[in-house]
Enzyme design. Structure first.
Site: not given
Ligand code: NAD
Ligand code: UGA
Length: 386
Positions: A179, A182, A248
């Site tokens: 896990r 990342y 779930k």
């Molecule tokens: N959504 C959140 O709450 C969250 C939380 C923590 C960190 N992040 C970070 O923010 C960033 C964006 O997250 P998101 O939620 O928009 O995810 P997302 O998966 O929706 O967006 C990521 C995008 O990057 C593109 N991508 C991945 N690999 C690529 C490559 N090799 N070449 C070109 N494009 C590529 C994917 O096609 C996708 O469209 C990520 O770096 C993620 O780790 C997001």
């Molecule tokens: O969003 C973020 O800030 C970061 O955290 C996420 O990690 P996490 O919060 O663990 O991911 P989720 O899939 O959103 O899960 C949240 C929690 O819900 C639980 N979960 C998830 C899915 C489900 O069907 N049921 C369930 O209980 C997971 O076990 C976890 O405890 C992801 O790692 C990233 O997108 C990001 O970097």
């Protein structure tokens, strides 16, 4: 749009932004706001464009010419450096960031979050270009409090659980708990960017998002993503609600998260983009410390909100427990609690989140219902007919 000024009252000049990962969840919201509210130009890089199609077509859109899509996989495309050179600022969002992948595709996860980001950092550094890089709150891993005895009063002391950019350690589990592949890759790229800043003068900002959620996040399995795919929790629970099946709860749903509305979070990124003097050299937590729930509470709230927006009666037993091994496979582990310290972002950018969890779930689940309910119904009736 005219007369935009920064936080210090200086006029903001139109800029060109190379946005890598622009076709994803966060990228689509950033592009939308940049097009409708600013004069900036976006060079949008991604392998997919579905989530920003509405910004690219038709050509009669008011921002026509200010957004160009480049279908590029940054793993192996020599055009990347040229685009970074053309831009004033690069925003890097590209990553594998769904927990279901971390333990099942650890190599892809590490390559995507570390190796593939290396050229982006290098091109920015070598060409004197500013970089806003998206990291994650997962770099904090587990809280110090998680290692205290269950009945220790220190568990109630914020010093043992509030996550602070300048004080908290990064605590990951053992290597066999894949896990953490990342979080570890993200931590190393943060350290590399920081070192480029210290040794070579790279102008950088690192963003640590804390569970940003809202419309267009991930996919609904079997509708706009693979049937067997496991997205993040918002989409997993939305999928369950749309299919009228129990949500779930992994290992009882005891883990805690703070959820922030994507539109609040995007405001923070805007401030970083348009206030380089205040944002450069900083790492920012971006989250909403007021929206903390256990995953079980999130499930209960989503069930209530979905019933309100869809008019459907909730199931008698709305949730079901599932082990993490069954749900995610071998090597899964979890962050126990994630409360962001907001001191630095408050001081530098004066930013605060606004939207309550109930309100953000109401607008998000209204979107999910409108976008997917009919398609899910059709897919389910096809499966029953076969
Ligand atoms: N959504 C959140 O709450 C969250 C939380 C923590 C960190 N992040 C970070 O923010 C960033 C964006 O997250 P998101 O939620 O928009 O995810 P997302 O998966 O929706 O967006 C990521 C995008 O990057 C593109 N991508 C991945 N690999 C690529 C490559 N090799 N070449 C070109 N494009 C590529 C994917 O096609 C996708 O469209 C990520 O770096 C993620 O780790 C997001
Ligand atoms: O969003 C973020 O800030 C970061 O955290 C996420 O990690 P996490 O919060 O663990 O991911 P989720 O899939 O959103 O899960 C949240 C929690 O819900 C639980 N979960 C998830 C899915 C489900 O069907 N049921 C369930 O209980 C997971 O076990 C976890 O405890 C992801 O790692 C990233 O997108 C990001 O970097």
């Amino acid at each position: 749009m005219a007369g935009r000024v920064d936080l210090d009252g200086n006029p903001i000049k139109p800029m060109t932004i190379c946005m890598i990962g622009a076709g994803g969840f966060i990228g689509s919201h950033l592009c939308e706001k940049l097009m409708s509210e600013t004069p900036h130009t976006v060079l949008a890089v991604d392998v997919y464009s579905d989530k920003i199609k509405h910004l690219l077509e038709p050509t009669s859109l008011p921002w026509n010419g200010r957004i160009q899509f480049h279908r590029i996989n940054i793993k192996n495309d020599s055009r990347l450096e040229g685009l970074i050179k053309m831009a004033d600022l690069t925003v890097n969002l590209a990553a594998i960031c769904t927990p279901a992948d971390y333990n099942t595709r650890p190599l892809d996860t590490i390559y995507s979050n570390f190796i593939d980001a290396l050229p982006v950092v290098k091109y920015c550094s070598e060409n004197g270009k500013r970089l806003i890089h998206f990291s994650t709150c997962e770099v904090y891993g587990k809280t110090i409090g998680a290692f205290l005895p269950e009945d220790s009063p220190l568990r109630q002391d914020p010093a043992y659980f509030v996550l602070s950019e300048e004080a908290s350690p990064c605590i990951f589990g053992p290597i066999e708990k894949q896990r953490w592949s990342y979080a570890c890759a993200k931590q190393l790229i943060e350290r590399l960017i920081y070192a480029e800043g210290a040794e070579n003068g790279l102008e950088f900002t690192i963003v640590r998002p804390f569970n940003w959620i809202g419309p267009r996040m991930d996919f609904i399995p079997g509708i706009d993503g693979p049937s067997e795919g496991v997205p993040r929790v918002l989409a997993c629970f939305s999928n369950n609600l749309l299919r009228h099946e129990p949500l779930k709860l992994v290992d009882g749903g005891h883990s805690q998260r703070t959820f922030i509305y994507i539109k609040d979070a995007i405001e923070a990124v805007f401030l970083m983009i348009e206030n380089p003097a205040r944002a450069n050299g900083h790492i920012f937590n971006v989250g909403n410390p007021n929206n903390e729930v256990t995953v079980k509470q999130l499930a209960e709230m989503m069930t209530q909100v979905y019933s309100k927006v869809s008019g459907e009666t909730p199931l008698e037993t709305p949730t079901v427990d599932v082990s993490s091994k069954e749900f995610y496979g071998e090597g899964y582990d979890d962050s126990d609690k994630r409360i962001p310290d907001m001191t630095i972002i408050n001081r530098q950018l004066g930013w605060n989140p606004k939207t309550s969890l109930w309100d953000l779930l109401e607008s998000t689940l209204t979107y999910q219902h409108r976008t997917y309910a009919e398609a899910v119904k059709q897919a389910m009736s096809k499966t029953t007919a076969n």
